[in-house]
Scaffold this motif. Structure first.
Motif, PDB file in Angstrom:
ATOM      1  N   GLU A   1      -2.630  11.720 -12.153  1.00  0.00           N
ATOM      2  CA  GLU A   1      -1.769  11.564 -13.326  1.00  0.00           C
ATOM      3  C   GLU A   1      -2.214  10.352 -14.156  1.00  0.00           C
ATOM      4  N   SER A   2      -2.100  10.482 -15.478  1.00  0.00           N
ATOM      5  CA  SER A   2      -2.393   9.360 -16.371  1.00  0.00           C
ATOM      6  C   SER A   2      -1.198   8.416 -16.358  1.00  0.00           C
ATOM      7  N   LEU A   3      -1.420   7.161 -15.965  1.00  0.00           N
ATOM      8  CA  LEU A   3      -0.319   6.212 -15.793  1.00  0.00           C
ATOM      9  C   LEU A   3      -0.478   5.009 -16.705  1.00  0.00           C
ATOM     10  N   ASN A   4       0.676   4.380 -17.009  1.00  0.00           N
ATOM     11  CA  ASN A   4       0.697   3.096 -17.708  1.00  0.00           C
ATOM     12  C   ASN A   4       1.720   2.202 -17.023  1.00  0.00           C
ATOM     13  N   LEU A   5       1.517   0.911 -17.102  1.00  0.00           N
ATOM     14  CA  LEU A   5       2.415  -0.022 -16.452  1.00  0.00           C
ATOM     15  C   LEU A   5       3.775  -0.071 -17.131  1.00  0.00           C
ATOM     16  N   GLY A   6       4.817  -0.300 -16.319  1.00  0.00           N
ATOM     17  CA  GLY A   6       6.164  -0.454 -16.835  1.00  0.00           C
ATOM     18  C   GLY A   6       6.672  -1.859 -16.571  1.00  0.00           C
ATOM     19  N   GLY A   7       7.947  -2.104 -16.921  1.00  0.00           N
ATOM     20  CA  GLY A   7       8.534  -3.423 -16.748  1.00  0.00           C
ATOM     21  C   GLY A   7       8.428  -4.240 -18.014  1.00  0.00           C
ATOM     22  N   ASN A   8       8.856  -5.514 -17.943  1.00  0.00           N
ATOM     23  CA  ASN A   8       8.752  -6.383 -19.114  1.00  0.00           C
ATOM     24  C   ASN A   8       7.318  -6.899 -19.246  1.00  0.00           C
ATOM     25  N   PRO A   9       6.969  -7.548 -20.368  1.00  0.00           N
ATOM     26  CA  PRO A   9       5.582  -7.996 -20.568  1.00  0.00           C
ATOM     27  C   PRO A   9       5.033  -8.879 -19.455  1.00  0.00           C
ATOM     28  N   LEU A  10       5.857  -9.766 -18.883  1.00  0.00           N
ATOM     29  CA  LEU A  10       5.374 -10.616 -17.799  1.00  0.00           C
ATOM     30  C   LEU A  10       5.051  -9.783 -16.568  1.00  0.00           C
ATOM     31  N   GLU A  11       5.910  -8.823 -16.244  1.00  0.00           N
ATOM     32  CA  GLU A  11       5.667  -7.970 -15.085  1.00  0.00           C
ATOM     33  C   GLU A  11       4.404  -7.129 -15.282  1.00  0.00           C
ATOM     34  N   LYS A  12       4.182  -6.651 -16.493  1.00  0.00           N
ATOM     35  CA  LYS A  12       2.950  -5.898 -16.781  1.00  0.00           C
ATOM     36  C   LYS A  12       1.731  -6.797 -16.592  1.00  0.00           C
ATOM     37  N   TYR A  13       1.839  -8.021 -17.093  1.00  0.00           N
ATOM     38  CA  TYR A  13       0.728  -8.965 -16.991  1.00  0.00           C
ATOM     39  C   TYR A  13       0.398  -9.276 -15.528  1.00  0.00           C
ATOM     40  N   LEU A  14       1.438  -9.567 -14.729  1.00  0.00           N
ATOM     41  CA  LEU A  14       1.228  -9.891 -13.319  1.00  0.00           C
ATOM     42  C   LEU A  14       0.611  -8.722 -12.564  1.00  0.00           C
ATOM     43  N   ALA A  15       1.151  -7.525 -12.794  1.00  0.00           N
ATOM     44  CA  ALA A  15       0.635  -6.338 -12.109  1.00  0.00           C
ATOM     45  C   ALA A  15      -0.803  -6.054 -12.514  1.00  0.00           C
TER      46      ALA A  15
ATOM     47  N   CYS B   1       0.818  -1.213   0.000  1.00  0.00           N
ATOM     48  CA  CYS B   1       0.000   0.000   0.000  1.00  0.00           C
ATOM     49  C   CYS B   1       0.854   1.266   0.000  1.00  0.00           C
ATOM     50  N   SER B   2       1.791   1.335   0.919  1.00  0.00           N
ATOM     51  CA  SER B   2       2.558   2.573   1.099  1.00  0.00           C
ATOM     52  C   SER B   2       3.947   2.552   0.476  1.00  0.00           C
ATOM     53  N   ASP B   3       4.550   1.383   0.320  1.00  0.00           N
ATOM     54  CA  ASP B   3       5.889   1.310  -0.269  1.00  0.00           C
ATOM     55  C   ASP B   3       5.816   1.211  -1.791  1.00  0.00           C
ATOM     56  N   ARG B   4       6.877   1.672  -2.427  1.00  0.00           N
ATOM     57  CA  ARG B   4       6.896   1.701  -3.892  1.00  0.00           C
ATOM     58  C   ARG B   4       7.365   0.368  -4.470  1.00  0.00           C
ATOM     59  N   TRP B   5       6.519  -0.240  -5.273  1.00  0.00           N
ATOM     60  CA  TRP B   5       6.853  -1.516  -5.912  1.00  0.00           C
ATOM     61  C   TRP B   5       6.280  -1.629  -7.321  1.00  0.00           C
ATOM     62  N   LEU B   6       5.127  -1.016  -7.555  1.00  0.00           N
ATOM     63  CA  LEU B   6       4.435  -1.141  -8.839  1.00  0.00           C
ATOM     64  C   LEU B   6       5.181  -0.352  -9.917  1.00  0.00           C
ATOM     65  N   LYS B   7       5.692  -1.065 -10.910  1.00  0.00           N
ATOM     66  CA  LYS B   7       6.479  -0.425 -11.965  1.00  0.00           C
ATOM     67  C   LYS B   7       5.576   0.341 -12.924  1.00  0.00           C
ATOM     68  N   ILE B   8       5.932   1.627 -13.121  1.00  0.00           N
ATOM     69  CA  ILE B   8       5.169   2.521 -13.982  1.00  0.00           C
ATOM     70  C   ILE B   8       6.040   2.922 -15.167  1.00  0.00           C
ATOM     71  N   ALA B   9       5.430   3.062 -16.330  1.00  0.00           N
ATOM     72  CA  ALA B   9       6.161   3.486 -17.528  1.00  0.00           C
ATOM     73  C   ALA B   9       6.904   4.786 -17.245  1.00  0.00           C
ATOM     74  N   GLY B  10       8.162   4.836 -17.645  1.00  0.00           N
ATOM     75  CA  GLY B  10       8.988   5.995 -17.364  1.00  0.00           C
ATOM     76  C   GLY B  10      10.087   5.683 -16.373  1.00  0.00           C
ATOM     77  N   GLY B  11      10.047   4.473 -15.791  1.00  0.00           N
ATOM     78  CA  GLY B  11      11.135   4.037 -14.934  1.00  0.00           C
ATOM     79  C   GLY B  11      10.956   4.241 -13.443  1.00  0.00           C
ATOM     80  N   ARG B  12       9.780   4.691 -12.988  1.00  0.00           N
ATOM     81  CA  ARG B  12       9.580   4.866 -11.550  1.00  0.00           C
ATOM     82  C   ARG B  12       8.605   3.830 -11.022  1.00  0.00           C
ATOM     83  N   SER B  13       8.500   3.768  -9.693  1.00  0.00           N
ATOM     84  CA  SER B  13       7.589   2.834  -9.041  1.00  0.00           C
ATOM     85  C   SER B  13       6.709   3.577  -8.043  1.00  0.00           C
TER      86      SER B  13
END
Length: 493
Positions: A32-46, A9-21
């Motif tokens: 803010e308008s967001l999109n998932l980051g990471g490789n395709p598997l990480e996007k799928y899992l998230a 909930c409070s810690d940063r883990w979810l990878k967002i496009a642009g290289g931040r979490s």
């Protein structure tokens, strides 16, 4: 568990496009308008986890109720839920660690880094920075955990000597999660939150899937099972949220190691046709029996070539059906005149009960934009016709290469060069995939004809790359077997 703390909930883990979490609180609080980051598997899992999160707090009866929910209301509802139940999302909680079993202890726990696809597990002769074992951060541990409970490969890494219910017997090799190896399709929105909204299901939709007798079900992080086949496990098998988060492995994080064993066994596609609603499934009757097969993720056959199967629900007689798309693709919340389909999966190699990434395997990810009224338009018929022509063109190219090498007295080389040539053809043709989709939607015969010329030129160019014409013997074989493409360029009547 250790005294350390890490909250989804409070810690940063979810990878967002642009290289931040970011954490889940920030996801719900930002405008803010967001999109998932990471490789395709990480996007799928998230995405699957986020979809389960939102679906757990947004349970509506019909499409009219979905239309009444705004994205802001979605975020506010989830934020309220997270603040009330933040303890359920603590990775290292002593009593109820997130999606884990504190009692599990393996004789040989596995290194977390070795559970990440593409990372060496110890038998690789040449290591690089890309595949060497590294220390896994708390944020990365979330993804490793999600992979094991949602997208676990089959194999002997899980310690199946661990049995929570002594009345059951596990084989040495744990089965894969029902979603592994297949192509998954979701409606694609303008950003992450819109995509989640577009893929929310209703109670009416779930009632159309007989295997989901528990409806939405109970989120596993709220009520974890006590064993592999207790009452809670059985409810997970028969619920939608349980299918999104199937608990395929029972896990426990332990520093840089994971203790885990085979968990809830979800019926696979051959047993339960719609084991995963995001997979296009072909259902056929054969010898009085029903056979169901899912659409596999294949690197050599990218999603744009399988669009007839992905959109199979557009035709009543078509065998392939994707429940996720059929329920959500026509949703009126789509902005503009186009909608998108996000296709994602992993091609894997299976050997002796193990699944792994070999040199020929890898991730598949593709976004396809379509007309909003795709079900009613002639696009599907036009596209299907053009793909069938392209498939025939690739076969003509393949036979031309084989015959060229036969004429040179090298039949074996012809087989190898033919496969290579066809692979190059489809790779280069993929650069025109978006253009093909567009012209089929425009239904402009002249544009389709001009595009066929481009595909034909690619086929002839591939033949020329593979088949030399340096000496007199080669020139004769080249001229005799050069692909004939006149039939392909002929305009439809």
């Amino acid at each position: 568990m250790s005294n350390r703390s890490f909250s989804l909930c409070s810690d940063r883990w979810l990878k967002i496009a642009g290289g931040r979490s970011i954490g889940l609180y920030e996801l719900c609080e930002t405008n803010e308008s967001l999109n998932l980051g990471g490789n395709p598997l990480e996007k799928y899992l998230a995405f699957r986890f986020l979809l389960a999160l939102f679906q757990n707090v947004i349970r509506v009866d019909n499409e009219e109720e979905i239309q009444d929910i705004s994205i802001e209301e979605m975020k506010e509802t989830l934020l309220k839920y997270l603040r009330k139940n933040c303890n359920l999302f603590e990775l290292y909680d002593r009593n109820r660690p997130f999606l884990q079993f504190p009692s599990i202890k393996s004789k040989k726990p596995q290194l977390l880094a070795g559970l990440i696809p593409g990372v060496s597990t110890g038998n690789t002769t040449v290591l690089t920075e890309l595949n060497s074992v590294t220390k896994v951060s708390d944020a990365e541990k979330v993804y490793v955990l999600l992979q094991q409970v949602m997208f676990a490969f089959s194999g002997k890494k899980p310690d199946n000597s661990i049995v929570l219910n002594p009345t059951i017997k596990k084989s040495k090799s744990a089965p894969a999660s029902p979603s592994v190896g297949y192509l998954h399709c979701f409606v694609l929105g303008q950003d992450l939150m819109h995509t989640i909204w577009m893929n929310l299901l209703t109670q009416e939709a779930l009632e159309e899937v007989p295997t989901l007798s528990e409806g939405f079900g109970v989120a596993p992080w709220e009520c974890m099972p006590d064993s592999e086949n207790d009452g809670i496990s059985e409810k997970i098998k028969a619920s939608y949220i349980g299918r999104l988060i199937p608990l395929s492995r029972f896990c426990r994080l332990d520093g840089q190691y994971m203790h885990f064993t085979e968990g809830v066994t979800i019926p696979n596609i051959s047993v339960s046709a719609f084991a995963d609603l995001s997979i296009p499934v072909s259902i056929k009757q054969k010898s009085g029996k029903t056979e169901a097969k899912g659409l596999l993720a294949k690197r050599e056959k990218q999603p744009w070539r399988q669009l007839d199967a992905i959109l199979g629900f557009c035709e009543q007689e078509k065998s392939f059906k994707c429940k996720q798309l059929s329920f959500c693709l026509g949703r009126e919340g789509c902005e503009g005149t186009r909608v998108g389909i996000w296709c994602v999966g992993i091609q894997l190699t299976s050997q002796a009960g193990e699944q792994y990434l070999s040199g020929k395997d890898g991730y598949i990810e593709s976004s396809i934009l379509l007309d909003k009224n795709v079900k009613e338009s002639l696009f599907f018929a036009n596209y299907k016709s053009e793909i069938e022509r392209l498939e025939k063109l690739s076969k003509v190219l393949s036979m031309s290469v084989k015959r060229y090498f036969v004429d040179l007295g090298s039949k074996v080389s012809g087989e190898d060069y033919s496969r290579s040539c066809v692979s190059i053809f489809w790779k280069e043709s993929g650069l025109l995939a978006s253009k093909l989709i567009n012209v089929c939607q425009e239904k402009d015969i002249e544009k389709i004809f001009e595009l066929r010329k481009e595909f034909a030129e690619i086929a002839l160019s591939c033949f020329e790359k593979v088949c030399s014409s340096g000496n007199s013997r080669q020139i004769l074989a080249f001229a005799k077997n050069r692909p004939k493409v006149g039939w392909y360029l002929k305009k439809n009547k």
